[in-house]
Scaffold this active site. Structure first.
Site, mmCIF file in Angstrom:
data_model
loop_
_atom_site.group_PDB
_atom_site.id
_atom_site.type_symbol
_atom_site.label_atom_id
_atom_site.label_comp_id
_atom_site.label_asym_id
_atom_site.label_seq_id
_atom_site.Cartn_x
_atom_site.Cartn_y
_atom_site.Cartn_z
ATOM 1 N N TYR A 36 0.832 -1.207 0.000
ATOM 2 C CA TYR A 36 0.000 0.000 0.000
ATOM 3 C C TYR A 36 0.860 1.247 0.000
ATOM 4 O O TYR A 36 2.071 1.191 0.194
ATOM 5 C CB TYR A 36 -0.955 -0.013 1.203
ATOM 6 C CG TYR A 36 -0.305 0.354 2.528
ATOM 7 C CD1 TYR A 36 0.537 -0.539 3.195
ATOM 8 C CD2 TYR A 36 -0.519 1.606 3.120
ATOM 9 C CE1 TYR A 36 1.132 -0.206 4.399
ATOM 10 C CE2 TYR A 36 0.073 1.954 4.326
ATOM 11 C CZ TYR A 36 0.893 1.042 4.963
ATOM 12 O OH TYR A 36 1.487 1.379 6.144
ATOM 13 N N LYS A 151 6.477 -1.900 1.929
ATOM 14 C CA LYS A 151 5.305 -1.268 2.548
ATOM 15 C C LYS A 151 4.115 -2.220 2.435
ATOM 16 O O LYS A 151 3.228 -2.064 1.597
ATOM 17 C CB LYS A 151 5.020 0.105 1.923
ATOM 18 C CG LYS A 151 4.157 0.975 2.839
ATOM 19 C CD LYS A 151 4.247 2.423 2.460
ATOM 20 C CE LYS A 151 3.254 3.310 3.187
ATOM 21 N NZ LYS A 151 3.405 3.366 4.630
ATOM 22 N N GLU A 183 12.365 2.764 13.791
ATOM 23 C CA GLU A 183 11.500 3.835 13.276
ATOM 24 C C GLU A 183 10.239 3.849 14.115
ATOM 25 O O GLU A 183 10.106 3.065 15.061
ATOM 26 C CB GLU A 183 11.174 3.592 11.792
ATOM 27 C CG GLU A 183 10.435 2.295 11.546
ATOM 28 C CD GLU A 183 10.189 2.018 10.062
ATOM 29 O OE1 GLU A 183 10.110 2.952 9.267
ATOM 30 O OE2 GLU A 183 10.050 0.824 9.732
ATOM 31 N N LEU A 207 11.377 1.285 6.749
ATOM 32 C CA LEU A 207 10.786 1.712 5.477
ATOM 33 C C LEU A 207 11.506 2.962 4.966
ATOM 34 O O LEU A 207 11.719 3.901 5.740
ATOM 35 C CB LEU A 207 9.301 2.046 5.704
ATOM 36 C CG LEU A 207 8.509 2.390 4.452
ATOM 37 C CD1 LEU A 207 8.183 1.105 3.683
ATOM 38 C CD2 LEU A 207 7.215 3.112 4.803
HETATM 39 N N1 PDD Z 1 3.098 5.323 7.222
HETATM 40 N N2 PDD Z 1 7.776 3.972 8.552
HETATM 41 C C1 PDD Z 1 6.603 3.325 8.650
HETATM 42 C C2 PDD Z 1 6.562 2.003 9.340
HETATM 43 C C3 PDD Z 1 5.442 3.876 8.096
HETATM 44 O O1 PDD Z 1 4.282 3.214 8.169
HETATM 45 C C4 PDD Z 1 5.517 5.148 7.470
HETATM 46 C C5 PDD Z 1 4.327 5.797 6.836
HETATM 47 C C6 PDD Z 1 6.764 5.791 7.413
HETATM 48 C C7 PDD Z 1 6.943 7.149 6.771
HETATM 49 O O2 PDD Z 1 6.861 7.080 5.364
HETATM 50 P P1 PDD Z 1 6.282 8.303 4.518
HETATM 51 O O3 PDD Z 1 7.048 9.508 4.956
HETATM 52 O O4 PDD Z 1 6.566 7.946 3.123
HETATM 53 O O5 PDD Z 1 4.825 8.395 4.863
HETATM 54 C C8 PDD Z 1 7.878 5.173 7.954
HETATM 55 C C9 PDD Z 1 1.883 5.789 6.617
HETATM 56 C C10 PDD Z 1 1.660 7.240 6.809
HETATM 57 C C11 PDD Z 1 0.719 4.922 7.075
HETATM 58 O O6 PDD Z 1 0.938 3.719 7.196
HETATM 59 O O7 PDD Z 1 -0.378 5.436 7.275
#
Ligand code: PDD
Length: 292
Positions: A36, A151, A183, A207
């Protein structure tokens, strides 16, 4: 817009959310065999569209799937969803599963049609009090699998960690393993130390974050020193600043970790500069085509 007015896109069709249905044999439902993206929307435009599509392509490749539609088609669907749902600021959620099989079968079958789902939702801006005080985070052990660079919708450890944090009035769970920072449960984590911004290196355990990447790029433009290096739990706890980066909220200052103040216990100067730079960057790209 109420939920009953929400228009989503499922497998080739725009339709009301209430009419969108998928098979219980969908491998996304049975096995979380799906990936996703969450793409932020500002002023009716998807933000960092190309970066999110690039990460989607990579996630699909890593689970042995092909990109199911050309980039232009993603762009058209996303623009139409923003339009139909009258979203000014919000987010696009998109998910690609391997599709529905005729039986439950662990081994990956050949030639299934992927299930593709997209929805758009509005996101209320953060209240200014949160930005003034910063947010709380809780540290927890990272119980996830060894390929967190994908992801995947397989998010059980993430949602349990987030819920534990929420039960302690913390916005985020910051995950640690073997004494090292990984993270957040749904965010990338940066720290600031003596004026330098530090980020853990990419690898299978975290990620690659689109917001983190942009923040580090903006830090370079601002002449803020950036170091990519492993961050120990001790460094995290002793940091002058901790920041969370994620598509839904941009960059947020963590001012309390496990109930103890971080730095001065207020949003720090590097966060303030990055927050302002991110807002300026959104303005800067607001008139550029998003999908080229
Ligand atoms: N999550 N690490 C994890 C585990 C994440 O789920 C996310 C983002 C990030 C940050 O990635 P980005 O800056 O590309 O959003 C890092 C999204 C927001 C979610 O699962 O809703």
């Amino acid at each position: 817009m109420s939920q009953s007015d929400t228009i989503v896109w499922l497998n080739g069709r725009f339709l009301p959310l209430a009419e969108a249905s998928i098979s219980p044999l969908d491998r996304g439902f049975l096995f979380a065999d799906a990936v996703y993206e969450v793409i932020p929307v500002y002023a009716k435009r998807p933000f960092l569209f190309k970066e999110h599509i690039a990460r989607l392509t990579r996630s699909l490749h890593e689970i042995r799937m092909k990109m199911p539609m050309p980039v232009d088609e993603w762009a058209n669907i996303i623009s139409t969803l923003i339009d139909k749902n009258k979203i000014d600021d919000g987010m696009i959620y998109l998910q690609v599963s391997r599709g529905a099989d005729v039986i439950r079968n662990h081994a990956v079958p050949f030639a299934l049609s992927p299930t593709i789902f997209l929805m758009a939702s509005a996101l209320a801006p953060l209240d200014s009090a949160t930005l003034q005080t910063g947010v709380s985070a809780l540290t927890l052990a990272d119980h996830r699998w060894a390929r967190c660079d994908i992801k995947s919708t397989s998010l059980l450890p993430n949602i349990l960690a987030k819920s534990t944090a929420a039960s302690e009035q913390a916005l985020e769970a910051i995950l640690l393993a073997d004494g090292m920072l990984r993270e957040g449960s749904s965010s990338s984590v940066l720290i600031a130390r003596s004026g330098t911004l530090l980020a853990p290196p990419y690898g299978p355990e975290i990620l690659p974050g689109t917001t983190r990447d942009l923040c580090l790029r903006l830090a370079n433009e601002l002449d803020i020193a950036v170091t990519i290096a492993p961050i120990t739990e001790h460094m995290l706890r002793q940091a002058d600043e901790i920041m969370l980066c994620f598509a839904t909220r941009g960059v947020l200052p963590v001012t309390r970790l496990d109930g103890k103040p971080i730095g001065a216990g207020t949003p720090g100067p590097l966060w303030q500069r990055l927050y302002a730079a991110l807002a300026a960057y959104r303005q800067r790209v607001a008139t550029e085509p998003f999908n080229t």
